[in-house]
Design an enzyme around this catalytic site. Structure first.
Site, PDB file in Angstrom:
ATOM      1  N   GLU A  22      -6.898  59.440  51.518  1.00 49.67           N
ATOM      2  CA  GLU A  22      -6.711  59.695  50.161  1.00 49.67           C
ATOM      3  C   GLU A  22      -7.528  59.906  48.935  1.00 49.67           C
ATOM      4  O   GLU A  22      -7.288  60.743  48.153  1.00 49.67           O
ATOM      5  CB  GLU A  22      -5.463  58.411  49.700  1.00 49.67           C
TER       6      GLU A  22
ATOM      7  N   ASP B  32       3.312  56.928  35.211  1.00 53.79           N
ATOM      8  CA  ASP B  32       2.852  56.440  36.554  1.00 53.79           C
ATOM      9  C   ASP B  32       3.330  54.634  36.287  1.00 53.79           C
ATOM     10  O   ASP B  32       3.488  54.416  35.144  1.00 53.79           O
ATOM     11  CB  ASP B  32       1.426  56.491  36.821  1.00 53.79           C
TER      12      ASP B  32
ATOM     13  N   SER C 147       6.604  56.793  40.710  1.00 58.41           N
ATOM     14  CA  SER C 147       5.636  55.894  41.530  1.00 58.41           C
ATOM     15  C   SER C 147       5.777  56.257  42.920  1.00 58.41           C
ATOM     16  O   SER C 147       7.000  56.486  43.562  1.00 58.41           O
ATOM     17  CB  SER C 147       6.032  54.571  41.500  1.00 58.41           C
ATOM     18  N   ALA C 148       4.613  56.562  43.506  1.00 57.81           N
ATOM     19  CA  ALA C 148       4.672  56.640  45.127  1.00 57.81           C
ATOM     20  C   ALA C 148       4.526  55.524  45.890  1.00 57.81           C
ATOM     21  O   ALA C 148       4.313  55.269  46.980  1.00 57.81           O
ATOM     22  CB  ALA C 148       3.252  57.705  45.263  1.00 57.81           C
TER      23      ALA C 148
ATOM     24  N   ASP D 150      -3.405  56.409  35.394  1.00 55.20           N
ATOM     25  CA  ASP D 150      -4.560  55.823  35.550  1.00 55.20           C
ATOM     26  C   ASP D 150      -5.270  56.443  36.740  1.00 55.20           C
ATOM     27  O   ASP D 150      -6.484  55.971  36.822  1.00 55.20           O
ATOM     28  CB  ASP D 150      -4.434  54.253  35.603  1.00 55.20           C
TER      29      ASP D 150
ATOM     30  N   ASP E 109       2.129  51.605  38.572  1.00 54.85           N
ATOM     31  CA  ASP E 109       0.965  50.698  38.939  1.00 54.85           C
ATOM     32  C   ASP E 109      -0.071  50.801  38.077  1.00 54.85           C
ATOM     33  O   ASP E 109      -0.656  51.983  38.124  1.00 54.85           O
ATOM     34  CB  ASP E 109       0.562  50.968  40.561  1.00 54.85           C
TER      35      ASP E 109
END
Ligand SMILES: C[n+]1cn([C@@H]2O[C@H](COP(=O)(O)OP(=O)(O)O)[C@@H](O)[C@H]2O)c2nc(N)[nH]c(=O)c21
Ligand SMILES: [Mg+2]
Length: 322
Positions: free
Chosen positions: A103, A55, A171-172, A244, A57
């Site tokens: 979410e 990931d 990454s989204a 994370d 961020d």
């Protein structure tokens, strides 16, 4: 079939004991025997069978900086750009307040959430349309965050490059910011691939995000179907996954079921409340660890074994920091 049952490799004099790995001393591991077995499988399989999926961020960037400064997410970097129209921020904030609670809603199923996430990314893409925008604005802001990468990120990327292990940064968020940070940190090596949402232009104006849309729940290797990257990595069945957020643990789903996957989770917020979930989701949970020391220690073991085989004897002395 669970990994424990397979028992494909035999313990021998080269067997690494998890208790001997200094880098793992502060970590939380629910199934140490399983983790020990996977690590040994990785060591014996060598770099040729490895790939890493991470990931971006708060996984490649820090969750907490030394000076307490806030680290912006990839969308956050974009939103901080000065030239964005006045209504842009108001509209994206509105969307954030509607969809972010969905979410992270612990009572709603993942299947139910998917349609809302598609709605969120679609609306966000629509809002990101119809005005001029220059990438240099992102670059100016991203330059401030090249120092907010986890300690020893440069070394990790160098290790991967030297060992020719592909790294997929998933990454989204917004790919333009991700690539900008990595480029300005001088670590956008040829073995690094960023799969994310990238800005699209039409007639000189922004026209939303390029397809395929990457959202929280399709952020995994199934979206790579038909992608040239898939061909590059699909035979690499030893995979280190780093994230994370709990959803990051699924980033390698879509790879062949025979693959061996080691999931490393960085936990920082609400440690006690989150610990059980993180331990059930990630193989290795690192608490407030703002470094890349654990993945590097694993790579070092793999490299050391390869050199040992090459030299037909003992590993070189400089590779014995573990
Ligand atoms: C569509 N959209 C999604 N997000 C958030 O961006 C995150 C990106 O997801 P991710 O790539 O999994 O990164 P992270 O979990 O490391 O942050 C999602 O989890 C959403 O909460 C968004 N955040 C902002 N600021 N603006 C947006 O339009 C937007
Ligand atoms: Mg993250």
């Amino acid at each position: 079939m669970g990994y424990d049952e397979k028992n494909e490799i035999q313990e021998n004099e080269n067997w690494i004991r998890i208790g001997d790995l200094k880098a793992l001393h502060g970590s939380r591991i629910l199934h140490p025997t399983r983790v020990e077995r996977i690590i040994n499988e990785f060591i014996q399989g060598g770099p040729e069978r490895m790939q890493m999926v991470s990931d971006f961020d708060f996984t490649i960037t820090k969750q907490r900086t030394d000076d307490g400064g806030k680290v912006l997410s990839s969308f956050g970097i974009f939103n901080a750009c000065k030239s964005l129209p006045d209504n842009f921020k108001a509209e994206t904030d509105k969307l954030y307040h509607i969809y972010r609670p969905i979410e992270i809603d612990p009572h709603m199923s993942k299947d139910e959430k998917v349609k809302y996430m598609i709605e969120w990314w679609t609306k966000s893409s629509e809002v990101t349309s119809g005005f001029p925008f220059d990438q240099t604005e992102i670059d100016d802001i991203a330059s401030k965050f090249k120092h907010a990468l986890r300690d020893r990120t440069h070394e990790l990327f160098e290790d991967l490059q030297r060992m020719q292990i592909p790294l997929l940064v998933f990454s989204a968020g917004l790919g333009n910011s991700v690539v900008s940070v990595l480029k300005q940190a001088d670590i956008m090596y040829p073995n690094v691939k960023v799969v994310s949402n990238f800005l699209q232009y039409r007639d000189g104006l922004l026209d939303g995000f390029q397809q395929p849309m990457i959202h929280t729940f399709n952020k995994n290797e199934t979206v790579l179907d038909g992608h040239e990257y898939y061909d590059l990595v699909h035979s690499r069945d030893h995979i280190i996954v780093m994230g994370d957020s709990l959803g990051d643990a699924d980033m390698a789903s879509g790879v062949p079921s025979s693959s061996h996957i080691l999931k490393i989770g960085f936990l920082f917020d609400h440690v006690e409340a989150n610990m059980e979930k993180y331990m059930n989701t990630f193989d290795i949970v690192l608490v407030d660890d703002q470094t890349m020391d654990v993945p590097r220690a694993l790579l070092e073991l793999i490299e050391k074994q390869k050199l040992k085989l090459k030299n037909g004897g003992s590993p070189p002395a400089q590779l014995s920091s573990l």
